[in-house]
Design a protein around this motif. Structure first.
Motif, PDB file in Angstrom:
ATOM      1  N   TYR A 170       3.224 -48.523  21.755  1.00 20.23           N
ATOM      2  CA  TYR A 170       2.771 -49.746  21.094  1.00 20.23           C
ATOM      3  C   TYR A 170       2.555 -49.422  19.625  1.00 20.23           C
ATOM      4  O   TYR A 170       1.656 -48.651  19.260  1.00 20.23           O
ATOM      5  N   GLU A 171       3.432 -49.993  18.793  1.00 16.94           N
ATOM      6  CA  GLU A 171       3.379 -49.724  17.357  1.00 16.94           C
ATOM      7  C   GLU A 171       3.354 -51.044  16.594  1.00 16.94           C
ATOM      8  O   GLU A 171       4.411 -51.648  16.359  1.00 16.94           O
ATOM      9  N   PRO A 172       2.162 -51.514  16.182  1.00 15.51           N
ATOM     10  CA  PRO A 172       2.128 -52.717  15.354  1.00 15.51           C
ATOM     11  C   PRO A 172       2.921 -52.445  14.071  1.00 15.51           C
ATOM     12  O   PRO A 172       2.678 -51.435  13.413  1.00 15.51           O
TER      13      PRO A 172
ATOM     14  N   GLY B 167       0.024 -40.437  21.453  1.00 13.84           N
ATOM     15  CA  GLY B 167       0.505 -41.052  20.223  1.00 13.84           C
ATOM     16  C   GLY B 167       1.978 -40.805  19.948  1.00 13.84           C
ATOM     17  O   GLY B 167       2.555 -39.802  20.404  1.00 13.84           O
ATOM     18  N   LEU B 168       2.573 -41.747  19.209  1.00 15.69           N
ATOM     19  CA  LEU B 168       3.883 -41.546  18.576  1.00 15.69           C
ATOM     20  C   LEU B 168       3.573 -41.493  17.081  1.00 15.69           C
ATOM     21  O   LEU B 168       3.093 -42.473  16.507  1.00 15.69           O
ATOM     22  N   VAL B 169       3.823 -40.337  16.484  1.00 17.05           N
ATOM     23  CA  VAL B 169       3.230 -40.022  15.188  1.00 17.05           C
ATOM     24  C   VAL B 169       4.320 -39.752  14.151  1.00 17.05           C
ATOM     25  O   VAL B 169       5.135 -38.842  14.341  1.00 17.05           O
ATOM     26  N   GLY B 170       4.325 -40.537  13.088  1.00 11.95           N
ATOM     27  CA  GLY B 170       5.313 -40.350  12.019  1.00 11.95           C
ATOM     28  C   GLY B 170       4.780 -39.405  10.959  1.00 11.95           C
ATOM     29  O   GLY B 170       4.818 -38.173  11.116  1.00 11.95           O
ATOM     30  N   SER B 171       4.246 -39.962   9.866  1.00 12.24           N
ATOM     31  CA  SER B 171       3.831 -39.160   8.705  1.00 12.24           C
ATOM     32  C   SER B 171       2.973 -37.957   9.097  1.00 12.24           C
ATOM     33  O   SER B 171       3.176 -36.854   8.583  1.00 12.24           O
TER      34      SER B 171
ATOM     35  N   GLY C 128      14.356 -48.629  20.146  1.00 12.63           N
ATOM     36  CA  GLY C 128      13.747 -49.887  19.698  1.00 12.63           C
ATOM     37  C   GLY C 128      12.674 -49.707  18.652  1.00 12.63           C
ATOM     38  O   GLY C 128      11.810 -50.586  18.493  1.00 12.63           O
ATOM     39  N   HIS C 129      12.706 -48.604  17.907  1.00 13.85           N
ATOM     40  CA  HIS C 129      11.720 -48.445  16.828  1.00 13.85           C
ATOM     41  C   HIS C 129      11.835 -49.619  15.856  1.00 13.85           C
ATOM     42  O   HIS C 129      12.933 -50.113  15.589  1.00 13.85           O
ATOM     43  N   SER C 130      10.720 -50.032  15.282  1.00 13.38           N
ATOM     44  CA  SER C 130      10.747 -51.241  14.435  1.00 13.38           C
ATOM     45  C   SER C 130      11.631 -51.046  13.202  1.00 13.38           C
ATOM     46  O   SER C 130      12.187 -52.014  12.691  1.00 13.38           O
ATOM     47  N   GLU C 131      11.771 -49.791  12.740  1.00 11.75           N
ATOM     48  CA  GLU C 131      12.673 -49.592  11.592  1.00 11.75           C
ATOM     49  C   GLU C 131      14.118 -49.870  11.997  1.00 11.75           C
ATOM     50  O   GLU C 131      14.905 -50.396  11.212  1.00 11.75           O
ATOM     51  N   ARG C 132      14.465 -49.539  13.222  1.00 16.46           N
ATOM     52  CA  ARG C 132      15.826 -49.834  13.695  1.00 16.46           C
ATOM     53  C   ARG C 132      15.996 -51.341  13.963  1.00 16.46           C
ATOM     54  O   ARG C 132      17.058 -51.904  13.720  1.00 16.46           O
TER      55      ARG C 132
ATOM     56  N   GLY D 233       1.118 -45.953  18.236  1.00 16.42           N
ATOM     57  CA  GLY D 233       1.736 -45.451  17.011  1.00 16.42           C
ATOM     58  C   GLY D 233       1.471 -46.410  15.868  1.00 16.42           C
ATOM     59  O   GLY D 233       1.390 -47.631  16.067  1.00 16.42           O
ATOM     60  N   GLY D 234       1.374 -45.865  14.667  1.00 16.83           N
ATOM     61  CA  GLY D 234       1.120 -46.680  13.479  1.00 16.83           C
ATOM     62  C   GLY D 234      -0.052 -46.076  12.718  1.00 16.83           C
ATOM     63  O   GLY D 234      -1.203 -46.396  12.998  1.00 16.83           O
ATOM     64  N   SER D 235       0.281 -45.151  11.776  1.00 13.52           N
ATOM     65  CA  SER D 235      -0.745 -44.480  10.970  1.00 13.52           C
ATOM     66  C   SER D 235      -1.769 -43.741  11.818  1.00 13.52           C
ATOM     67  O   SER D 235      -2.942 -43.667  11.455  1.00 13.52           O
ATOM     68  N   MET D 236      -1.331 -43.197  12.965  1.00 14.80           N
ATOM     69  CA  MET D 236      -2.240 -42.308  13.698  1.00 14.80           C
ATOM     70  C   MET D 236      -2.384 -41.029  12.871  1.00 14.80           C
ATOM     71  O   MET D 236      -1.420 -40.541  12.292  1.00 14.80           O
ATOM     72  N   SER D 237      -3.603 -40.518  12.797  1.00  9.72           N
ATOM     73  CA  SER D 237      -3.880 -39.340  11.973  1.00  9.72           C
ATOM     74  C   SER D 237      -4.837 -38.416  12.717  1.00  9.72           C
ATOM     75  O   SER D 237      -5.414 -38.805  13.742  1.00  9.72           O
TER      76      SER D 237
ATOM     77  N   ALA E 153       6.151 -36.439  18.064  1.00  5.78           N
ATOM     78  CA  ALA E 153       6.385 -36.532  16.623  1.00  5.78           C
ATOM     79  C   ALA E 153       7.626 -37.380  16.407  1.00  5.78           C
ATOM     80  O   ALA E 153       8.625 -37.208  17.108  1.00  5.78           O
ATOM     81  N   ASN E 154       7.552 -38.290  15.454  1.00  4.19           N
ATOM     82  CA  ASN E 154       8.755 -39.014  15.025  1.00  4.19           C
ATOM     83  C   ASN E 154       9.024 -38.591  13.578  1.00  4.19           C
ATOM     84  O   ASN E 154       8.392 -39.100  12.655  1.00  4.19           O
ATOM     85  N   TRP E 155       9.948 -37.645  13.437  1.00  5.23           N
ATOM     86  CA  TRP E 155      10.229 -37.123  12.095  1.00  5.23           C
ATOM     87  C   TRP E 155      11.006 -38.123  11.240  1.00  5.23           C
ATOM     88  O   TRP E 155      11.139 -37.930  10.040  1.00  5.23           O
ATOM     89  N   LYS E 156      11.573 -39.155  11.877  1.00  2.14           N
ATOM     90  CA  LYS E 156      12.429 -40.109  11.150  1.00  2.14           C
ATOM     91  C   LYS E 156      13.528 -39.344  10.406  1.00  2.14           C
ATOM     92  O   LYS E 156      13.993 -38.326  10.911  1.00  2.14           O
ATOM     93  N   MET E 157      13.938 -39.793   9.199  1.00  2.00           N
ATOM     94  CA  MET E 157      15.044 -39.113   8.504  1.00  2.00           C
ATOM     95  C   MET E 157      14.480 -38.025   7.585  1.00  2.00           C
ATOM     96  O   MET E 157      14.587 -38.095   6.364  1.00  2.00           O
TER      97      MET E 157
ATOM     98  N   TRP F 150       2.979 -53.650  11.149  1.00  2.00           N
ATOM     99  CA  TRP F 150       2.207 -53.617   9.911  1.00  2.00           C
ATOM    100  C   TRP F 150       1.402 -52.332   9.761  1.00  2.00           C
ATOM    101  O   TRP F 150       0.889 -52.041   8.685  1.00  2.00           O
ATOM    102  N   ALA F 151       1.277 -51.561  10.846  1.00  3.05           N
ATOM    103  CA  ALA F 151       0.481 -50.324  10.791  1.00  3.05           C
ATOM    104  C   ALA F 151       1.353 -49.091  10.537  1.00  3.05           C
ATOM    105  O   ALA F 151       0.833 -48.018  10.263  1.00  3.05           O
ATOM    106  N   ILE F 152       2.674 -49.264  10.627  1.00  8.04           N
ATOM    107  CA  ILE F 152       3.562 -48.099  10.534  1.00  8.04           C
ATOM    108  C   ILE F 152       3.725 -47.655   9.085  1.00  8.04           C
ATOM    109  O   ILE F 152       4.170 -48.433   8.238  1.00  8.04           O
ATOM    110  N   GLY F 153       3.345 -46.417   8.815  1.00  6.97           N
ATOM    111  CA  GLY F 153       3.550 -45.825   7.497  1.00  6.97           C
ATOM    112  C   GLY F 153       2.713 -46.458   6.395  1.00  6.97           C
ATOM    113  O   GLY F 153       2.945 -46.203   5.220  1.00  6.97           O
TER     114      GLY F 153
HETATM  115  P1  PGA Z   1       3.492 -43.475  11.077  1.00  9.04           P
HETATM  116  O1  PGA Z   1       4.833 -43.791  11.879  1.00  9.04           O
HETATM  117  O2  PGA Z   1       2.668 -42.542  11.937  1.00  9.04           O
HETATM  118  O3  PGA Z   1       3.943 -42.820   9.808  1.00  9.04           O
HETATM  119  O4  PGA Z   1       2.803 -44.775  10.843  1.00  9.04           O
HETATM  120  C1  PGA Z   1       4.796 -43.996  13.265  1.00  9.04           C
HETATM  121  C2  PGA Z   1       6.167 -44.392  13.746  1.00  9.04           C
HETATM  122  O5  PGA Z   1       6.896 -45.059  13.007  1.00  9.04           O
HETATM  123  O6  PGA Z   1       6.558 -44.052  14.884  1.00  9.04           O
END
Ligand code: PGA
Length: 253
Positions: free
Chosen positions: A168-170, A227-231, A96-100, A207-211, A9-13, A172-175
């Motif tokens: 591997y997180e494209p 997976g590396l899973v945000g939302s 190295g997350h793309s947001e960083r 990772g990238g909108s995995m659901s 899980a990537n809870w982010k902030m 454009w697919a993140i969030g």
């Molecule tokens: P997302 O984020 O699942 O919300 O697209 C993944 C991530 O940023 O690691």
């Protein structure tokens, strides 16, 4: 043979310590039932790490950070070192997350220093790579991920490389709700596995909108180890459902 699956899980902030504690109360028993089949990691904000350490002590769920600095200690206001994370029983850390990279100026060079610092401190780095939409449209995905891997891991030994997790997180697919096509992600991960002298033994996750809906299709792909899973990780029951679906995809894949 399949590599051991990993779902992080990537809870982010997101989540205060009180919210982290509520999450664990609704998560750990179901997670424990899956822990013989996969490594499960919660990558949380620094302020939640102590709460998670205590709450997850009796469980197999692991705690991860979301970033670190490469020096072990010193005059670096606001930074947290890999050694400090290790002292808090944190065993994984995203780097190295793309947001960083996009918002905080991370480069392939700083990612490489942080990755090496994590390995030195005995943590497992979760190294994020992936192309932007512009790079994808230019047909530059393979070159971009290869360059990121080679800059980040070039100097590591075979054993060190085998112990890493790559995400591997494209970008454009993140969030965005627009996940990659599973077969295309599998192909790009094949390129990642062939880079930097070979990453056959390392675990590579998508990772990238995995659901919960698409986890099965991603995890059925032979190159994808989880997976590396945000939302979709922010709700404990939803994240459990995603892991269950991912594992059932692997059983078929
Ligand atoms: P997302 O984020 O699942 O919300 O697209 C993944 C991530 O940023 O690691």
């Amino acid at each position: 043979m399949r590599r051991r699956p990993l779902f992080a899980a990537n809870w982010k902030m997101n989540k205060t310590p009180a919210q982290a504690s509520d999450y664990v109360a609704n998560f750990w028993a179901a997670a424990e039932a899956l822990a013989s089949r996969a490594d499960i990691v919660l990558c949380a904000p620094f302020v939640d790490l102590e709460t998670l350490r205590v709450a997850l002590e009796p469980s197999s769920v692991r705690v991860g950070g979301q970033d670190c600095f490469w020096e072990p200690a010193g005059a670096y206001t606001g930074e947290i070192s890999a050694a400090m994370l290790a002292a808090m029983k944190v065993t994984y850390c995203i780097v190295g997350h793309s947001e960083r990279r996009r918002l905080f100026g991370e480069t392939d060079e700083t990612v490489a220093k942080k990755t090496a610092a994590l390995v030195r401190a005995g943590l497992t780095p979760i190294v994020c790579v992936g192309e932007t939409l512009e790079e994808k449209q230019q047909g530059a995905t393979a070159a971009r991920v290869r360059a990121q891997i080679e800059a980040g891991l070039g100097a590591m030994s075979d054993e060190e490389r085998a112990s890493l997790v790559i995400a591997y997180e494209p970008v454009w697919a993140i969030g965005t709700g627009l996940a990659d096509d599973p077969a295309s992600a599998n192909e790009t991960i094949g390129i990642i596995r062939a880079a930097a002298g070979g990453l056959d033994r390392a675990r590579v996750v998508y990772g990238g909108s995995m659901s919960a809906d698409n986890a099965r299709a991603f995890c059925a792909q032979p190159n994808i180890d989880g997976g590396l899973v945000g939302s979709a990780s922010l709700d404990p029951r939803g994240f459990i459902g995603l892991i269950q679906n991912g594992l059932s995809g692997m059983a078929k894949g």
